[in-house]
Design a protein around this motif. Sequence first.
Motif, PDB file in Angstrom:
ATOM      1  N   VAL A  37      -1.559 -20.816  37.961  1.00 38.44           N
ATOM      2  CA  VAL A  37      -2.591 -20.946  36.941  1.00 38.44           C
ATOM      3  C   VAL A  37      -2.130 -21.968  35.902  1.00 38.44           C
ATOM      4  CG1 VAL A  37      -3.902 -19.723  35.157  1.00 38.44           C
ATOM      5  CG2 VAL A  37      -3.341 -18.569  37.316  1.00 38.44           C
ATOM      6  N   PRO A  38      -2.928 -23.014  35.678  1.00 40.80           N
ATOM      7  CA  PRO A  38      -2.560 -24.000  34.652  1.00 40.80           C
ATOM      8  C   PRO A  38      -2.553 -23.371  33.254  1.00 40.80           C
ATOM      9  CG  PRO A  38      -4.323 -24.826  36.069  1.00 40.80           C
ATOM     10  CD  PRO A  38      -4.152 -23.369  36.370  1.00 40.80           C
ATOM     11  N   SER A  39      -1.922 -24.035  32.306  1.00 44.80           N
ATOM     12  CA  SER A  39      -1.905 -23.534  30.931  1.00 44.80           C
ATOM     13  C   SER A  39      -2.308 -24.648  29.961  1.00 44.80           C
ATOM     14  CB  SER A  39      -0.530 -22.968  30.583  1.00 44.80           C
ATOM     15  OG  SER A  39       0.474 -23.914  30.864  1.00 44.80           O
ATOM     16  N   PRO A  40      -3.606 -25.019  29.993  1.00 43.96           N
ATOM     17  CA  PRO A  40      -4.083 -26.088  29.119  1.00 43.96           C
ATOM     18  C   PRO A  40      -4.267 -25.602  27.677  1.00 43.96           C
ATOM     19  CG  PRO A  40      -5.920 -25.166  30.308  1.00 43.96           C
ATOM     20  CD  PRO A  40      -4.670 -24.484  30.829  1.00 43.96           C
ATOM     21  N   ASP A  41      -4.527 -26.553  26.774  1.00 39.55           N
ATOM     22  CA  ASP A  41      -4.813 -26.162  25.392  1.00 39.55           C
ATOM     23  C   ASP A  41      -6.163 -25.458  25.320  1.00 39.55           C
ATOM     24  OD1 ASP A  41      -6.934 -28.049  25.176  1.00 39.55           O
ATOM     25  OD2 ASP A  41      -5.612 -29.574  24.344  1.00 39.55           O
ATOM     26  N   HIS A  42      -6.477 -24.930  24.136  1.00 40.55           N
ATOM     27  CA  HIS A  42      -7.665 -24.090  23.948  1.00 40.55           C
ATOM     28  C   HIS A  42      -8.957 -24.809  24.327  1.00 40.55           C
ATOM     29  CE1 HIS A  42     -10.311 -21.076  22.264  1.00 40.55           C
ATOM     30  NE2 HIS A  42     -10.899 -22.007  21.540  1.00 40.55           N
ATOM     31  N   SER A  43      -9.121 -26.067  23.913  1.00 42.41           N
ATOM     32  CA  SER A  43     -10.388 -26.766  24.178  1.00 42.41           C
ATOM     33  C   SER A  43     -10.592 -27.019  25.670  1.00 42.41           C
ATOM     34  CB  SER A  43     -10.475 -28.072  23.388  1.00 42.41           C
ATOM     35  OG  SER A  43      -9.443 -28.952  23.769  1.00 42.41           O
ATOM     36  N   LEU A  47     -13.470 -25.432  28.454  1.00 39.12           N
ATOM     37  CA  LEU A  47     -14.218 -26.198  29.452  1.00 39.12           C
ATOM     38  C   LEU A  47     -14.040 -25.590  30.843  1.00 39.12           C
ATOM     39  CD1 LEU A  47     -13.394 -29.850  28.314  1.00 39.12           C
ATOM     40  CD2 LEU A  47     -15.572 -28.633  28.022  1.00 39.12           C
ATOM     41  N   CYS A  48     -12.815 -25.187  31.151  1.00 44.40           N
ATOM     42  CA  CYS A  48     -12.522 -24.595  32.464  1.00 44.40           C
ATOM     43  C   CYS A  48     -13.236 -23.264  32.660  1.00 44.40           C
ATOM     44  CB  CYS A  48     -11.014 -24.434  32.643  1.00 44.40           C
ATOM     45  SG  CYS A  48     -10.135 -26.008  32.735  1.00 44.40           S
ATOM     46  N   ARG A  49     -13.309 -22.461  31.605  1.00 47.06           N
ATOM     47  CA  ARG A  49     -14.051 -21.195  31.716  1.00 47.06           C
ATOM     48  C   ARG A  49     -15.538 -21.475  31.952  1.00 47.06           C
ATOM     49  NH1 ARG A  49     -10.350 -19.845  27.764  1.00 47.06           N
ATOM     50  NH2 ARG A  49     -11.828 -20.197  26.072  1.00 47.06           N
ATOM     51  N   ASN A  50     -16.056 -22.515  31.305  1.00 50.86           N
ATOM     52  CA  ASN A  50     -17.454 -22.906  31.541  1.00 50.86           C
ATOM     53  C   ASN A  50     -17.646 -23.367  32.983  1.00 50.86           C
ATOM     54  OD1 ASN A  50     -18.143 -22.315  28.900  1.00 50.86           O
ATOM     55  ND2 ASN A  50     -17.917 -24.423  28.203  1.00 50.86           N
ATOM     56  N   LEU A  51     -16.676 -24.106  33.516  1.00 50.56           N
ATOM     57  CA  LEU A  51     -16.748 -24.548  34.910  1.00 50.56           C
ATOM     58  C   LEU A  51     -16.770 -23.349  35.848  1.00 50.56           C
ATOM     59  CD1 LEU A  51     -16.700 -26.726  37.134  1.00 50.56           C
ATOM     60  CD2 LEU A  51     -14.189 -26.719  36.931  1.00 50.56           C
ATOM     61  N   ASP A  52     -15.913 -22.376  35.583  1.00 43.55           N
ATOM     62  CA  ASP A  52     -15.838 -21.193  36.438  1.00 43.55           C
ATOM     63  C   ASP A  52     -17.201 -20.500  36.543  1.00 43.55           C
ATOM     64  OD1 ASP A  52     -14.205 -19.254  38.010  1.00 43.55           O
ATOM     65  OD2 ASP A  52     -14.793 -17.901  36.387  1.00 43.55           O
ATOM     66  N   LYS A  53     -17.966 -20.507  35.448  1.00 39.53           N
ATOM     67  CA  LYS A  53     -19.275 -19.839  35.428  1.00 39.53           C
ATOM     68  C   LYS A  53     -20.312 -20.547  36.291  1.00 39.53           C
ATOM     69  CE  LYS A  53     -18.518 -18.117  30.764  1.00 39.53           C
ATOM     70  NZ  LYS A  53     -18.866 -18.320  29.346  1.00 39.53           N
ATOM     71  N   ALA A  72      -9.872 -17.482  35.363  1.00 39.52           N
ATOM     72  CA  ALA A  72     -11.047 -18.345  35.257  1.00 39.52           C
ATOM     73  C   ALA A  72     -10.659 -19.811  35.435  1.00 39.52           C
ATOM     74  CB  ALA A  72     -11.732 -18.141  33.912  1.00 39.52           C
ATOM     75  N   LEU A  73      -9.367 -20.091  35.515  1.00 37.74           N
ATOM     76  CA  LEU A  73      -8.892 -21.466  35.677  1.00 37.74           C
ATOM     77  C   LEU A  73      -8.645 -21.828  37.137  1.00 37.74           C
ATOM     78  CD1 LEU A  73      -6.373 -21.650  32.687  1.00 37.74           C
ATOM     79  CD2 LEU A  73      -8.815 -22.133  32.697  1.00 37.74           C
ATOM     80  N   THR A  74      -8.819 -20.881  38.037  1.00 37.84           N
ATOM     81  CA  THR A  74      -8.615 -21.144  39.466  1.00 37.84           C
ATOM     82  C   THR A  74      -9.781 -20.557  40.264  1.00 37.84           C
ATOM     83  OG1 THR A  74      -7.340 -19.106  39.793  1.00 37.84           O
ATOM     84  CG2 THR A  74      -6.090 -21.116  39.262  1.00 37.84           C
ATOM     85  N   ILE A  83      -8.623 -24.788  47.275  1.00 38.51           N
ATOM     86  CA  ILE A  83      -8.222 -24.261  45.972  1.00 38.51           C
ATOM     87  C   ILE A  83      -8.590 -25.239  44.865  1.00 38.51           C
ATOM     88  CG2 ILE A  83      -6.260 -23.581  44.516  1.00 38.51           C
ATOM     89  CD1 ILE A  83      -6.736 -21.539  46.664  1.00 38.51           C
ATOM     90  N   LEU A  84      -9.258 -24.728  43.839  1.00 35.98           N
ATOM     91  CA  LEU A  84      -9.564 -25.504  42.644  1.00 35.98           C
ATOM     92  C   LEU A  84      -8.741 -24.941  41.497  1.00 35.98           C
ATOM     93  CD1 LEU A  84     -12.966 -26.630  41.290  1.00 35.98           C
ATOM     94  CD2 LEU A  84     -11.525 -25.207  39.841  1.00 35.98           C
ATOM     95  N   ARG A  85      -8.125 -25.858  40.731  1.00 35.58           N
ATOM     96  CA  ARG A  85      -7.393 -25.472  39.514  1.00 35.58           C
ATOM     97  C   ARG A  85      -7.895 -26.374  38.394  1.00 35.58           C
ATOM     98  NH1 ARG A  85      -1.641 -25.259  39.101  1.00 35.58           N
ATOM     99  NH2 ARG A  85      -1.668 -27.471  39.579  1.00 35.58           N
ATOM    100  N   CYS A  86      -8.321 -25.794  37.305  1.00 31.95           N
ATOM    101  CA  CYS A  86      -8.861 -26.549  36.179  1.00 31.95           C
ATOM    102  C   CYS A  86      -7.855 -26.514  35.032  1.00 31.95           C
ATOM    103  CB  CYS A  86     -10.192 -25.950  35.738  1.00 31.95           C
ATOM    104  SG  CYS A  86     -10.999 -26.891  34.432  1.00 31.95           S
ATOM    105  N   GLY A  87      -7.696 -27.680  34.385  1.00 32.97           N
ATOM    106  CA  GLY A  87      -6.769 -27.763  33.260  1.00 32.97           C
ATOM    107  C   GLY A  87      -5.371 -28.190  33.665  1.00 32.97           C
ATOM    108  N   VAL A  88      -5.256 -28.827  34.823  1.00 32.25           N
ATOM    109  CA  VAL A  88      -3.950 -29.312  35.274  1.00 32.25           C
ATOM    110  C   VAL A  88      -3.558 -30.548  34.458  1.00 32.25           C
ATOM    111  CG1 VAL A  88      -4.242 -28.415  37.616  1.00 32.25           C
ATOM    112  CG2 VAL A  88      -4.938 -30.768  37.100  1.00 32.25           C
TER     113      VAL A  88
END
Length: 169
Positions: A37-43, A47-53, A72-74, A83-88
């Motif tokens: 699971v990536p660990s991006p900053d808050h902003s 965006l990644c949580r919005n993508l997951d939806k 929600a980031l994968t 596999i999709l990972r957001c915030g890499v």
Amino acid sequence: MNSFRHRHRSVIRLPAVALLITVAGCSSADDSASAAVPSPDHSVAKLCRNLDKVLPAKVDGESRDDPEPASALTAGWGSPAIILRCGVVQPPKMIDPKVAEGADPDAVAGGVNGVDWLMEEQGDGGYRFTTANREAYVEVRVPKGPDSSGVLIDLAPAIKKAIPEGIAD
């Protein structure tokens, strides 16, 4: 004497049964994929949580089956998993001038349905795609076999909707 032998067998069987239960508990019939699971900053995480939806239930005909640990980031589809990972983090090859000039055969830049990607061939015959020119980097790993263009076509609408164009930090 007969009762002693019966008790002795029960004592021997008990550890054997416990061993079988322990071994069965350690093995798993679950073929769930795993993804760091990536660990991006808050902003970017927002965006990644919005993508997951808005991610599709199916990608390239494969049903969604998210990897472990749940986040929600994968996201994942099929087996072997796409596999999709957001915030890499930005891939090093994305800033490599050889890629921009087309001189690196293992990394190619291109676009699919309005989403720009860096495509990197992996040693196992699969591909890693990372979005470019978006406010968050989204990585998609496609195992050897599936037609990666179908994967990217299916994911493009969700990425365009949730991850605005721009430059990721």
